[in-house]
Design an enzyme around this catalytic site. Structure first.
Site, PDB file in Angstrom:
ATOM      1  N   SER A 131       4.352  -9.038   0.600  1.00 25.85           N
ATOM      2  CA  SER A 131       3.685  -9.149  -0.691  1.00 25.85           C
ATOM      3  C   SER A 131       3.783 -10.886  -1.214  1.00 25.85           C
ATOM      4  O   SER A 131       3.394 -11.783  -0.543  1.00 25.85           O
ATOM      5  CB  SER A 131       4.264  -8.423  -1.849  1.00 25.85           C
ATOM      6  OG  SER A 131       3.485  -8.478  -3.040  1.00 25.85           O
ATOM      7  N   GLU A 163      -3.565  -8.216   3.622  1.00 25.66           N
ATOM      8  CA  GLU A 163      -3.385  -6.804   2.746  1.00 25.66           C
ATOM      9  C   GLU A 163      -3.200  -7.363   1.179  1.00 25.66           C
ATOM     10  O   GLU A 163      -3.085  -8.509   0.940  1.00 25.66           O
ATOM     11  CB  GLU A 163      -2.196  -6.216   3.083  1.00 25.66           C
ATOM     12  CG  GLU A 163      -0.791  -6.865   2.945  1.00 25.66           C
ATOM     13  CD  GLU A 163      -0.213  -6.975   1.722  1.00 25.66           C
ATOM     14  OE1 GLU A 163      -0.486  -5.869   0.853  1.00 25.66           O
ATOM     15  OE2 GLU A 163       0.684  -7.758   1.146  1.00 25.66           O
ATOM     16  N   HIS A 212       1.116  -2.531   1.116  1.00 23.34           N
ATOM     17  CA  HIS A 212       1.761  -1.872  -0.022  1.00 23.34           C
ATOM     18  C   HIS A 212       1.761  -0.426   0.004  1.00 23.34           C
ATOM     19  O   HIS A 212       2.266   0.114  -0.852  1.00 23.34           O
ATOM     20  CB  HIS A 212       1.028  -2.444  -1.240  1.00 23.34           C
ATOM     21  CG  HIS A 212       1.525  -3.677  -1.792  1.00 23.34           C
ATOM     22  ND1 HIS A 212       1.169  -4.920  -0.993  1.00 23.34           N
ATOM     23  CD2 HIS A 212       2.408  -4.236  -2.628  1.00 23.34           C
ATOM     24  CE1 HIS A 212       1.796  -5.907  -1.649  1.00 23.34           C
ATOM     25  NE2 HIS A 212       2.454  -5.663  -2.761  1.00 23.34           N
TER      26      HIS A 212
END
Length: 325
Positions: free
Chosen positions: A111, A228, A296
């Site tokens: 992230s 992502e 995630h």
């Protein structure tokens, strides 16, 4: 530059270079520590890991202090980030990259931690790891896939297959550890078939885009781009964020693109995603795979940022072989 492998008895230092670990429930912290220590490691924490301000982070100075102390401490063999957030890129201009280059060690997270990982790779050549947070290990029903994938990437030099999980989940497990829903996993979706190999560069797409035009952006020449995004994205946002990457001059030399599974809140269907990707001529002639098990959703694979991948997507079969260096 591959960091030394993690071994039983090694010290893992937990730091919070983005949001504070104070947002993680105490029982999850206890379970995460117990789980990692049960694997044979010794867990310690940065001085400022729980400190927080009005946006649940802490000062650049204190976050840098924990980062530099972790890299500078000879007893620390791996650095696990507590959780993600929004502001890890605040640190980039003030990181002591020479310290990191002289003391190579494992750094893992995903992230928002993408900003640190790509900057460190660009500045030092050190391979870091896109994989679970420390807080991920506080998941009561943690998948063995996540644990074994982390161990495969961090504890040995052998290449490993990035295999598909049997099931996947999108639950807010950190709010309710008991009420979990799992869905069958049909494996990676080959949008474009083909064979390719190259350096793994990527992570969280919106975080990666923050580095465009800066000294912290690594080269995409000859890269296998893996991307992502979280539940704050949607189809049109993903479209323009990806297009921004594809406009970079070196993107014309991409070897393949891997896309992590989207969260359900993104409302990105397979049909819409395939249509979007097929409409990008920049992707013609290279393998493009979606629904890969990183990002995630749970479980999460561990990928070496700056490592190497060989991809074969032919006749409906997908194989991804990952090398640490």
């Amino acid at each position: 530059m591959q960091p030394p492998r993690l071994q039983p008895g090694d010290e893992i230092r937990v730091i919070a270079p983005s949001m504070s670990m104070a947002i993680v429930k105490g029982k999850q912290i206890e379970l995460a520590k117990e789980r990692l220590e049960g694997l044979g490691f010794h867990v310690t924490f940065g001085r400022y890991v729980d400190e927080h301000d009005l946006v649940f982070s802490t000062s650049v100075e204190n976050r840098l202090a924990d980062l530099h102390e972790a890299f500078g401490d000879p007893n620390v063999k791996a650095i696990f980030t507590a959780i993600g957030g929004y502001n890890a890129n605040q640190l980039l201009a003030r990181i002591d990259y020479e310290l990191i280059r002289d003391n190579p060690k494992i750094l893992i997270g995903y992230s928002d931690i993408t900003a640190l990982q790509l900057a460190i790779y660009r500045k030092t050549g050190l391979i870091t790891y896109s994989g679970p947070f420390f807080s991920t290990f506080g998941m009561k029903q943690m998948a063995d896939y996540t644990i074994q994938g982390m161990l495969a990437a961090l504890t040995n030099d052998a290449p490993f297959e990035l295999e598909a999980t049997d099931t996947w989940s999108d639950d807010k497990w950190y709010l309710d550890q008991e009420d979990r829903t799992y869905y069958p996993n049909e494996g990676p979706l080959a949008v474009n078939e083909g064979k390719a190999e190259g350096r793994l560069i990527g992570g969280n797409l919106c975080t990666l885009n923050l580095l465009q035009g800066t000294e912290f952006m690594p080269s995409l020449k000859g890269a296998v781009l893996f991307i992502e995004d979280d539940n704050e994205t949607h189809l049109m946002k993903f479209d323009r964020d990806l297009q921004s990457i594809l406009h970079l001059p070196e993107a014309k030399d991409l070897k393949a693109v891997l896309i992590g599974r989207f969260q359900k809140e993104s409302d990105i269907t397979e049909a819409a995603l395939v249509s979007l990707l097929k409409n990008k001529p920049e992707l013609d002639g290279i393998p493009v795979l979606a629904n890969v098990s990183f990002g995630h959703t749970d479980p999460i694979a561990t990928l070496p940022v700056g490592g190497y991948a060989e991809i074969t997507a032919e006749h409906g079969r997908v194989d991804i072989l990952v090398y640490g260096a």
